[in-house]
Design an enzyme around this catalytic site. Sequence first.
Site, PDB file in Angstrom:
ATOM      1  N   ASP A 174       0.881  -1.167   0.000  1.00 38.84           N
ATOM      2  CA  ASP A 174       0.000   0.000   0.000  1.00 38.84           C
ATOM      3  C   ASP A 174       0.917   1.215   0.000  1.00 38.84           C
ATOM      4  O   ASP A 174       1.388   1.641   1.055  1.00 38.84           O
ATOM      5  CB  ASP A 174      -0.899  -0.014   1.239  1.00 38.84           C
ATOM      6  CG  ASP A 174      -1.849   1.172   1.274  1.00 38.84           C
ATOM      7  OD1 ASP A 174      -2.213   1.684   0.202  1.00 38.84           O
ATOM      8  OD2 ASP A 174      -2.216   1.597   2.390  1.00 38.84           O
TER       9      ASP A 174
ATOM     10  N   GLU B 224      -1.086  -1.206  -4.823  1.00 41.39           N
ATOM     11  CA  GLU B 224      -2.327  -0.472  -5.054  1.00 41.39           C
ATOM     12  C   GLU B 224      -2.114   0.542  -6.170  1.00 41.39           C
ATOM     13  O   GLU B 224      -1.166   1.317  -6.149  1.00 41.39           O
ATOM     14  CB  GLU B 224      -2.782   0.244  -3.781  1.00 41.39           C
ATOM     15  CG  GLU B 224      -4.122   0.941  -3.962  1.00 41.39           C
ATOM     16  CD  GLU B 224      -4.669   1.491  -2.670  1.00 41.39           C
ATOM     17  OE1 GLU B 224      -5.390   0.764  -1.979  1.00 41.39           O
ATOM     18  OE2 GLU B 224      -4.338   2.645  -2.352  1.00 41.39           O
TER      19      GLU B 224
ATOM     20  N   ASP C  61      -2.837   1.012   6.940  1.00 43.33           N
ATOM     21  CA  ASP C  61      -1.920   0.742   5.825  1.00 43.33           C
ATOM     22  C   ASP C  61      -1.414  -0.703   5.864  1.00 43.33           C
ATOM     23  O   ASP C  61      -1.187  -1.319   4.826  1.00 43.33           O
ATOM     24  CB  ASP C  61      -0.728   1.712   5.867  1.00 43.33           C
ATOM     25  CG  ASP C  61      -1.186   3.147   6.002  1.00 43.33           C
ATOM     26  OD1 ASP C  61      -1.455   3.769   4.966  1.00 43.33           O
ATOM     27  OD2 ASP C  61      -1.297   3.612   7.147  1.00 43.33           O
TER      28      ASP C  61
END
Length: 184
Positions: A7, A68, A141
């Site tokens: 992430d 991501e 996260d």
Amino acid sequence: MRVMGVDPGLTRCGLSVIEGGVGRQVIALDVDVVRTPAEVALQQRLLTISDAVEHWLDTHHPDVLAIERVFSQQNVSTVMGTAQAGGVIALAAAKRGIDVHFHTPSEVKAAVTGNGGADKAQVTAMVTRILGLQAKPTPADAADALALAICHCWRAPMIARMAAAEAKAAEQRKKFKAKVKAAT
């Protein structure tokens, strides 16, 4: 399959590694968040993230990275920082010949919760449940990095089938063009 989920972010960059088993079985191997202070120069922040990711790649030897995909947000500087962090991470994987796949937030949410519009609490709860963790991964996260890895693990067979179908279609087009050319 060993998947490293990332992430990306400049302030907090979530890192995770999971091992995919038979069917939808997944096991968490490691999770952490790399933090960089906002007052530090951009290049130093990117270097910190790069060093941490390279250490993870060398330590965990993932088969693939799931990052991501930067999605449009209101804050342009946040989008830029996220994209820059994601680029540094993808580069580190490319240097090692590791495949990189990008997944949108809605793809990840749909994969782990069944709802592409799920909130962070729902994603965290499902990640905790799917992995059989004793405690919820924090901060968000860390949970997001695990969700990315799970998403890729579960989507990998479909991604492979689509790539094979695209390759077969390209080969068929090539044969057809050669046939047309020979006939004219």
